[in-house]
Design a protein around this motif. Structure first.
Motif, mmCIF file in Angstrom:
data_model
loop_
_atom_site.group_PDB
_atom_site.id
_atom_site.type_symbol
_atom_site.label_atom_id
_atom_site.label_comp_id
_atom_site.label_asym_id
_atom_site.label_seq_id
_atom_site.Cartn_x
_atom_site.Cartn_y
_atom_site.Cartn_z
ATOM 1 N N ASN A 320 42.855 74.495 -18.548
ATOM 2 C CA ASN A 320 43.573 73.389 -17.912
ATOM 3 C C ASN A 320 44.882 73.866 -17.287
ATOM 4 O O ASN A 320 45.236 73.490 -16.163
ATOM 5 C CB ASN A 320 43.847 72.297 -18.937
ATOM 6 C CG ASN A 320 44.745 71.201 -18.382
ATOM 7 O OD1 ASN A 320 44.370 70.499 -17.450
ATOM 8 N ND2 ASN A 320 45.944 71.071 -18.930
ATOM 9 N N ALA A 321 45.634 74.710 -18.017
ATOM 10 C CA ALA A 321 46.921 75.189 -17.512
ATOM 11 C C ALA A 321 46.742 76.041 -16.256
ATOM 12 O O ALA A 321 47.463 75.878 -15.261
ATOM 13 C CB ALA A 321 47.646 75.973 -18.596
ATOM 14 N N LEU A 322 45.775 76.953 -16.270
ATOM 15 C CA LEU A 322 45.552 77.816 -15.106
ATOM 16 C C LEU A 322 45.078 77.000 -13.893
ATOM 17 O O LEU A 322 45.561 77.199 -12.773
ATOM 18 C CB LEU A 322 44.519 78.894 -15.456
ATOM 19 C CG LEU A 322 44.958 79.977 -16.441
ATOM 20 C CD1 LEU A 322 43.792 80.912 -16.770
ATOM 21 C CD2 LEU A 322 46.131 80.768 -15.876
ATOM 22 N N ALA A 323 44.108 76.117 -14.121
ATOM 23 C CA ALA A 323 43.592 75.310 -13.019
ATOM 24 C C ALA A 323 44.679 74.416 -12.441
ATOM 25 O O ALA A 323 44.800 74.265 -11.220
ATOM 26 C CB ALA A 323 42.409 74.472 -13.496
ATOM 27 N N LEU A 324 45.505 73.839 -13.319
ATOM 28 C CA LEU A 324 46.560 72.956 -12.845
ATOM 29 C C LEU A 324 47.636 73.729 -12.100
ATOM 30 O O LEU A 324 48.192 73.241 -11.103
ATOM 31 C CB LEU A 324 47.164 72.196 -14.026
ATOM 32 C CG LEU A 324 48.014 70.973 -13.689
ATOM 33 C CD1 LEU A 324 47.207 69.972 -12.866
ATOM 34 C CD2 LEU A 324 48.530 70.312 -14.964
ATOM 35 N N THR A 366 48.311 65.836 -19.033
ATOM 36 C CA THR A 366 46.916 66.245 -19.229
ATOM 37 C C THR A 366 46.723 66.986 -20.553
ATOM 38 O O THR A 366 45.725 66.788 -21.241
ATOM 39 C CB THR A 366 46.457 67.133 -18.058
ATOM 40 O OG1 THR A 366 47.393 68.216 -17.884
ATOM 41 C CG2 THR A 366 46.407 66.332 -16.759
ATOM 42 N N SER A 367 47.678 67.858 -20.877
ATOM 43 C CA SER A 367 47.555 68.582 -22.144
ATOM 44 C C SER A 367 47.652 67.634 -23.323
ATOM 45 O O SER A 367 46.929 67.786 -24.327
ATOM 46 C CB SER A 367 48.652 69.652 -22.245
ATOM 47 O OG SER A 367 48.499 70.613 -21.228
ATOM 48 N N GLY A 368 48.557 66.660 -23.217
ATOM 49 C CA GLY A 368 48.650 65.674 -24.293
ATOM 50 C C GLY A 368 47.371 64.874 -24.431
ATOM 51 O O GLY A 368 46.943 64.530 -25.546
ATOM 52 N N LEU A 370 44.330 65.975 -23.717
ATOM 53 C CA LEU A 370 43.345 66.842 -24.354
ATOM 54 C C LEU A 370 43.620 66.989 -25.842
ATOM 55 O O LEU A 370 42.698 67.022 -26.669
ATOM 56 C CB LEU A 370 43.350 68.215 -23.677
ATOM 57 C CG LEU A 370 42.650 68.331 -22.324
ATOM 58 C CD1 LEU A 370 42.845 69.711 -21.737
ATOM 59 C CD2 LEU A 370 41.164 68.011 -22.455
ATOM 60 N N ALA A 371 44.903 67.088 -26.181
ATOM 61 C CA ALA A 371 45.249 67.210 -27.603
ATOM 62 C C ALA A 371 44.830 65.963 -28.367
ATOM 63 O O ALA A 371 44.299 66.047 -29.494
ATOM 64 C CB ALA A 371 46.751 67.446 -27.744
ATOM 65 N N ALA A 372 45.058 64.810 -27.749
ATOM 66 C CA ALA A 372 44.647 63.576 -28.410
ATOM 67 C C ALA A 372 43.137 63.500 -28.545
ATOM 68 O O ALA A 372 42.597 63.035 -29.566
ATOM 69 C CB ALA A 372 45.164 62.380 -27.617
ATOM 70 N N LEU A 373 42.414 63.983 -27.520
ATOM 71 C CA LEU A 373 40.952 63.979 -27.590
ATOM 72 C C LEU A 373 40.451 64.906 -28.685
ATOM 73 O O LEU A 373 39.543 64.565 -29.449
ATOM 74 C CB LEU A 373 40.367 64.390 -26.232
ATOM 75 C CG LEU A 373 38.842 64.512 -26.153
ATOM 76 C CD1 LEU A 373 38.179 63.152 -26.405
ATOM 77 C CD2 LEU A 373 38.411 65.058 -24.789
ATOM 78 N N ASN A 374 41.038 66.102 -28.767
ATOM 79 C CA ASN A 374 40.614 67.060 -29.794
ATOM 80 C C ASN A 374 40.950 66.558 -31.190
ATOM 81 O O ASN A 374 40.267 66.894 -32.169
ATOM 82 C CB ASN A 374 41.267 68.417 -29.541
ATOM 83 C CG ASN A 374 40.706 69.097 -28.299
ATOM 84 O OD1 ASN A 374 39.525 68.947 -27.983
ATOM 85 N ND2 ASN A 374 41.544 69.842 -27.595
ATOM 86 N N LEU A 386 36.205 66.001 -19.071
ATOM 87 C CA LEU A 386 36.461 65.746 -17.651
ATOM 88 C C LEU A 386 36.919 64.311 -17.418
ATOM 89 O O LEU A 386 37.830 64.062 -16.618
ATOM 90 C CB LEU A 386 35.198 66.035 -16.831
ATOM 91 C CG LEU A 386 34.761 67.504 -16.731
ATOM 92 C CD1 LEU A 386 33.494 67.622 -15.892
ATOM 93 C CD2 LEU A 386 35.866 68.364 -16.126
ATOM 94 N N ALA A 387 36.304 63.371 -18.110
ATOM 95 C CA ALA A 387 36.687 61.972 -17.943
ATOM 96 C C ALA A 387 38.126 61.736 -18.375
ATOM 97 O O ALA A 387 38.896 61.032 -17.708
ATOM 98 C CB ALA A 387 35.736 61.070 -18.727
ATOM 99 N N VAL A 388 38.516 62.327 -19.483
ATOM 100 C CA VAL A 388 39.892 62.181 -19.964
ATOM 101 C C VAL A 388 40.870 62.822 -18.994
ATOM 102 O O VAL A 388 41.942 62.269 -18.685
ATOM 103 C CB VAL A 388 40.027 62.787 -21.370
ATOM 104 C CG1 VAL A 388 41.497 62.872 -21.778
ATOM 105 C CG2 VAL A 388 39.247 61.975 -22.382
ATOM 106 N N LEU A 389 40.511 63.998 -18.480
ATOM 107 C CA LEU A 389 41.399 64.692 -17.543
ATOM 108 C C LEU A 389 41.544 63.900 -16.239
ATOM 109 O O LEU A 389 42.630 63.865 -15.647
ATOM 110 C CB LEU A 389 40.851 66.090 -17.262
ATOM 111 C CG LEU A 389 40.974 67.092 -18.415
ATOM 112 C CD1 LEU A 389 40.273 68.398 -18.069
ATOM 113 C CD2 LEU A 389 42.444 67.348 -18.738
ATOM 114 N N ILE A 390 40.473 63.272 -15.794
ATOM 115 C CA ILE A 390 40.555 62.466 -14.567
ATOM 116 C C ILE A 390 41.512 61.295 -14.763
ATOM 117 O O ILE A 390 42.357 61.007 -13.901
ATOM 118 C CB ILE A 390 39.157 61.968 -14.156
ATOM 119 C CG1 ILE A 390 38.296 63.140 -13.669
ATOM 120 C CG2 ILE A 390 39.264 60.903 -13.060
ATOM 121 C CD1 ILE A 390 36.857 62.770 -13.382
ATOM 122 N N ALA A 391 41.401 60.616 -15.904
ATOM 123 C CA ALA A 391 42.301 59.492 -16.174
ATOM 124 C C ALA A 391 43.750 59.962 -16.260
ATOM 125 O O ALA A 391 44.664 59.318 -15.735
ATOM 126 C CB ALA A 391 41.882 58.800 -17.477
#
Length: 506
Positions: A320-324, A366-368, A370-374, A386-391
């Motif tokens: 995520n960090a590299l792509a962003l 976005t990182s937050g 993903l952290a919440a999802l994990n 992907l859905a979480v990142l889009i939102a």
């Protein structure tokens, strides 16, 4: 291509009678080629209509396009019998060539032309030129394709006309509705600067003039007309259509390559109401939102592709960090150039640094997420990620636009420009020359209480073009002041048009 730089109880509509106002304000050109039969009825009908209805002095100029029949004799006789009629002889064919020659030599502030068959109802003439006389518009055209127009013509010509205008809209992004109607007018001060940019000398002359005027931001007024097709027209449809398509290609290529210096047609800053500072109304917000959304959509796709690629050999946070990071650099560069119109290298590093700050905010969101999802699921599915990142990106996008507009690329009211090019401000408009306006040369007496503008350029011999017309930035290139109403009061009577020079065969 030159590269320097239109059953009920109500009575019929009738005009109120108008008297003579002095020196000609309107010059109506009738280009003809071998029209010995139609010329005299046309001139007499037009002269009678103007004499009864037009509230200013006028002139009718017959532009003889190298006729080989008795047309020159008919034109000369009409010029001798009627004071408001003159004739102009050219030894080469071409409607565009005739209009360029007469318009360039005429001293009337309003220039018009119509076909000799008078297919267009003359009641549209005053509405055609009124916006030019008042200073509201730069050019005016009659339109047979407007909803309120009433047109009588065969299906073949109807199809060809509509197909041609669809081609112009699709290829040259033209917004005017009818390029070929032989019923047009232009202000002389605009014509002096616009005509040297028009290359065509035939039937495509009208289209080229309108396309360049529209691209330069000149105001084109359209008048719905009543029009009856002339069944005896001598126009060769196939040959004319072929030449028009060649002209479309030539003009489109020149516009795409930037070889036309349309900035010469920029009006002084402030002539356009869009340039006025209105309290609490953001400038260019709608256009910037559209550009930002387009860039954002492409950046999101780019980001998702990068994330999917990086996810193959790294964890979700690193991917995520590299792509962003990569997409953020591309996003900032695209928004800098396309959305906010900042050109040149000056300030690019600072803009990227500020963009990285905005990137950091997006990374936190976005990182937050993903952290919440994990935290909620130890092994979430890739589609869920992907859905979480889009939102999260949608939320970050709104904040990114606000930061870009208010902090990274602020709207500088003083016209400051980043970059050595200094050709466009933060909104992409040339400093001091707002996009969408024109440069004109004063060609008539200034209105009472105003200071006189620059002296008009003297008429040029037929076919001659001033030196500045071929050299952009030439010191003699006349600036164009704001549009002013054509004079109606205090005009001195003038003699019929006569610009004969030694060796001229008019």
């Amino acid at each position: 291509m030159r590269t320097d730089s239109s059953s009920g109880t109500l009575p019929a509509r009738e005009h109120l009678p108008a008297g003579d106002a002095g020196t000609p304000v309107l010059d109506v050109v009738i280009p003809v080629y071998n029209e010995e039969k139609d010329l005299e009825p046309c001139v007499l009908r037009l002269h009678d209509h103007l004499r009864r209805t037009f509230p200013y002095a006028f002139r009718i100029t017959v532009a003889d396009n190298a006729s080989t029949d008795a047309t020159p004799a008919v034109a000369a006789r009409l010029g001798a019998e009627i004071a408001e009629v003159s004739h102009f002889r050219l030894e080469q064919k071409g409607r565009g060539r005739a209009l360029r020659a007469v318009w360039s030599a005429s001293e009337a502030p309003i220039l018009a032309y119509m076909d000799v068959d008078l297919s267009t109802d003359l009641n549209a003439l005053l509405p055609l030129v009124a916006p030019l006389i008042s200073g509201h518009s730069d050019l005016a055209i009659g339109s047979r394709l407007a909803r309120s127009s009433r047109v009588v013509r065969g299906p073949k010509r109807e199809f060809i006309s509509r197909a041609y205008n669809l081609i112009l809209r699709g290829s040259l992004q033209a917004r005017f509705s009818d390029a070929q109607c032989g019923f047009k007018a232009i202000r002389r001060d605009v014509a002096q600067v616009l005509l040297p940019l028009v290359e065509d000398t035939g039937w495509f002359f009208d289209t080229e003039m309108l396309v360049l005027a529209e691209r330069a931001g000149l105001r084109i007024h359209e008048v719905p007309v009543d029009w009856v097709d002339d069944p005896d027209s001598t126009v060769h449809i196939v040959r004319t259509a072929t030449e028009d398509l060649k002209g479309v290609w030539r003009v489109g290529k020149a516009l795409a390559s930037g070889s036309l210096s349309l900035d010469r047609l920029a009006r002084p800053f402030g002539d356009d109401p869009r340039d006025r500072d209105i309290k609490d109304v953001p400038k260019g917000l709608a256009r910037q939102l559209v550009g930002f959304c387009v860039v954002g959509g492409l950046s999101t796709l780019f980001y998702l592709l990068l994330y999917s690629a990086f996810r193959q050999f790294s964890g979700s946070q690193i991917a995520n960090a590299l792509a962003l990071l990569v997409s953020a650099v591309a996003n900032t560069a695209a928004n800098r150039r396309l959305t906010f119109g900042v050109r040149g290298r000056g300030g690019a590093v600072r803009h990227q640094a500020q963009g990285l700050v905005v990137f950091g905010i997006g990374l936190a969101l976005t990182s937050g997420s993903l952290a919440a999802l994990n935290a909620a699921s130890s092994e979430p599915a890739h589609s869920t990620e992907l859905a979480v990142l889009i939102a999260a990106n949608l939320a970050a996008t709104v904040l990114r636009f606000l930061l870009f507009r208010a902090w990274v690329f602020p709207d500088r009211r003083d016209g400051a420009v980043d970059g050595p090019a200094a050709t466009g401000g933060p909104t992409g408009r040339p400093t001091g020359h707002p996009a969408g306006r024109s440069t004109v040369v004063a060609s008539h007496t200034p209105a009472p209480g105003t200071s006189p503008g620059p002296s008009p350029a003297p008429p040029h011999p037929t076919g001659a073009v001033p030196e500045y017309a071929a050299h952009p930035g030439h010191p003699e290139q006349p600036p164009l002041p704001r549009r002013q109403a054509a004079p109606a009061q205090g005009l001195r009577p003038g003699r019929p048009y006569d610009s004969t020079e030694p060796g001229d065969k008019r």
